[in-house]
Design an enzyme around this catalytic site. Structure first.
Site, PDB file in Angstrom:
ATOM      1  N   ARG A  65       0.832  -1.209   0.000  1.00 60.03           N
ATOM      2  CA  ARG A  65       0.000   0.000   0.000  1.00 60.03           C
ATOM      3  C   ARG A  65       0.867   1.260   0.000  1.00 60.03           C
ATOM      4  O   ARG A  65       0.543   2.252  -0.665  1.00 60.03           O
ATOM      5  CB  ARG A  65      -0.925  -0.012   1.221  1.00 60.03           C
ATOM      6  CG  ARG A  65      -1.906   1.146   1.282  1.00 60.03           C
ATOM      7  CD  ARG A  65      -2.976   0.896   2.335  1.00 60.03           C
ATOM      8  NE  ARG A  65      -3.940   1.972   2.381  1.00 60.03           N
ATOM      9  CZ  ARG A  65      -3.942   2.947   3.300  1.00 60.03           C
ATOM     10  NH1 ARG A  65      -3.021   2.940   4.255  1.00 60.03           N
ATOM     11  NH2 ARG A  65      -4.854   3.893   3.281  1.00 60.03           N
ATOM     12  N   HIS A  69       0.610   4.200  -2.810  1.00 61.45           N
ATOM     13  CA  HIS A  69       0.328   5.598  -2.475  1.00 61.45           C
ATOM     14  C   HIS A  69       1.487   6.512  -2.855  1.00 61.45           C
ATOM     15  O   HIS A  69       1.282   7.713  -3.037  1.00 61.45           O
ATOM     16  CB  HIS A  69       0.002   5.721  -0.981  1.00 61.45           C
ATOM     17  CG  HIS A  69      -1.382   5.265  -0.650  1.00 61.45           C
ATOM     18  ND1 HIS A  69      -2.200   5.929   0.241  1.00 61.45           N
ATOM     19  CD2 HIS A  69      -2.120   4.219  -1.099  1.00 61.45           C
ATOM     20  CE1 HIS A  69      -3.369   5.299   0.329  1.00 61.45           C
ATOM     21  NE2 HIS A  69      -3.333   4.262  -0.476  1.00 61.45           N
ATOM     22  N   ASN A  97      -3.735   9.009   3.784  1.00 63.96           N
ATOM     23  CA  ASN A  97      -2.519   8.475   4.406  1.00 63.96           C
ATOM     24  C   ASN A  97      -2.442   8.651   5.914  1.00 63.96           C
ATOM     25  O   ASN A  97      -1.818   7.840   6.614  1.00 63.96           O
ATOM     26  CB  ASN A  97      -1.285   9.148   3.793  1.00 63.96           C
ATOM     27  CG  ASN A  97      -1.152   8.883   2.310  1.00 63.96           C
ATOM     28  OD1 ASN A  97      -1.682   7.904   1.790  1.00 63.96           O
ATOM     29  ND2 ASN A  97      -0.455   9.758   1.609  1.00 63.96           N
ATOM     30  N   HIS A 196      -5.731  -6.480  -2.807  1.00 57.11           N
ATOM     31  CA  HIS A 196      -6.590  -6.510  -1.621  1.00 57.11           C
ATOM     32  C   HIS A 196      -6.853  -7.940  -1.149  1.00 57.11           C
ATOM     33  O   HIS A 196      -7.645  -8.153  -0.241  1.00 57.11           O
ATOM     34  CB  HIS A 196      -7.911  -5.791  -1.904  1.00 57.11           C
ATOM     35  CG  HIS A 196      -7.775  -4.303  -1.916  1.00 57.11           C
ATOM     36  ND1 HIS A 196      -8.847  -3.456  -2.083  1.00 57.11           N
ATOM     37  CD2 HIS A 196      -6.692  -3.494  -1.782  1.00 57.11           C
ATOM     38  CE1 HIS A 196      -8.425  -2.201  -2.061  1.00 57.11           C
ATOM     39  NE2 HIS A 196      -7.121  -2.202  -1.879  1.00 57.11           N
TER      40      HIS A 196
END
Length: 321
Positions: A65, A69, A97, A196
């Protein structure tokens, strides 16, 4: 095991051809970039990641992740790792975040180990990109060749982090647009969201779905309501894939076919829309998902990298030199 070993060999060859067939910025990257300047770099990263993931399986998802990001905000330049200062507000303070990104300490550990043997050689951006590959492998997923040679940014963008990162509340059309803005097809988007299959989400991000949406398995929704009440418990976590939460497999897609997607954006991938067939394909073929995921994440790692004399090699990933 023999099947998967054969699959991985084919996958590695495919990705080798993919990586070296790329043009523009990605052509400036090379899997052998540190061969002479820091030959132990990849071994050090892999060992540190394996140690971190063995202590906490969730860390593999957190590093993945973190990379996502980073790359979705002005490219894969380690800007997400920069701490705020009295005169600078970075991406860690952005809404997607704040109080949710994890794994910074793992990157710090790797960086300090590399600085001890190869000072100012290996970039934070490359560390993060390699760590993601090693995390996926540590959790049972595919491997791929990582192009290297990225440099680190000397700035970050709070506004881009707030605007460019996909929201868990998005409908399919908005998801397709957000990923298309970064150069990804809908197929590549579905493959990337297959990440995911590991990780967790906070109650705040799936509360509305489990109480108010119709396209959710009723037993599954009820099982989540003790973790996520109608009020309070916003930070209570639940696995994105309740079937095999710490294994990188294709169970995420099987869950979607059965209306067991945790977040609104997850279930949008299988909700009578244009991506239903891709979800069905991945739910039936882990090898196809592995191949497409690996190719898509290599592409993501090549989003606008800083190379040559652009940026710098940070000696501390949390601040510019």
């Amino acid at each position: 095991m023999a099947f998967y070993s054969q699959c991985y060999c084919i996958l590695s060859l495919y990705l080798y051809l993919l990586v070296f067939g790329m043009s523009s910025a990605s052509a400036q990257l090379s899997s052998n970039f540190y061969f002479s300047t820091c030959p132990r770099a990849l071994t050090i990263i892999r060992t540190a990641v394996n140690n971190a993931v063995s202590k906490e399986h969730r860390m593999g998802a957190s590093l993945l992740r973190l990379h996502f990001h980073d790359c979705f905000v002005n490219g894969c330049d380690a800007s997400v790792l920069l701490d705020d200062t009295s005169s600078f507000t970075g991406e860690k303070s952005a809404n997607p975040n704040m109080n949710s990104l994890r794994g910074f300490d793992v990157i710090d550990t790797i960086k300090s180990q590399l600085e001890a043997i190869c000072p100012a050689v290996v970039s934070c951006a490359d560390i993060l990109t390699v760590a993601v590959r090693d995390s996926v492998v540590a959790l049972g997923g595919p491997s791929w060749t990582v192009p290297l040679g990225r440099r680190d940014s000397i700035t970050a963008s709070l506004s881009a982090a707030n605007n460019d990162i996909p929201s868990p509340f998005m409908d399919l059309s908005d998801l397709i647009t957000v990923f298309s803005n970064k150069g990804f097809t809908a197929k590549e988007m579905v493959a990337l969201l297959g990440s995911h299959t590991i990780g967790q989400a906070r109650c705040l991000l799936f509360r509305d779905r489990i109480y108010n949406e119709a396209n959710i398995n009723s037993t599954y929704a009820a099982s989540l309501q003790s973790t996520c009440p109608t009020s309070g418990g916003d930070d209570n976590p639940a696995p994105l894939d309740a079937t095999s939460p710490v294994i990188f497999d294709n169970a995420y897609f099987k869950n979607l076919v059965n209306n067991r997607g945790l977040m609104h954006s997850d279930q949008q991938l299988f909700n009578g829309g244009s991506t239903d067939s891709q979800v069905t394909t991945y739910s039936n073929s882990p090898a196809t998902f592995y191949r497409d995921f690996a190719a898509a994440i290599v592409k993501m790692g090549n989003l606008s990298p800083l190379t040559g004399t652009n940026g710098q090699i940070r000696t501390n990933c949390r601040k510019i030199n």
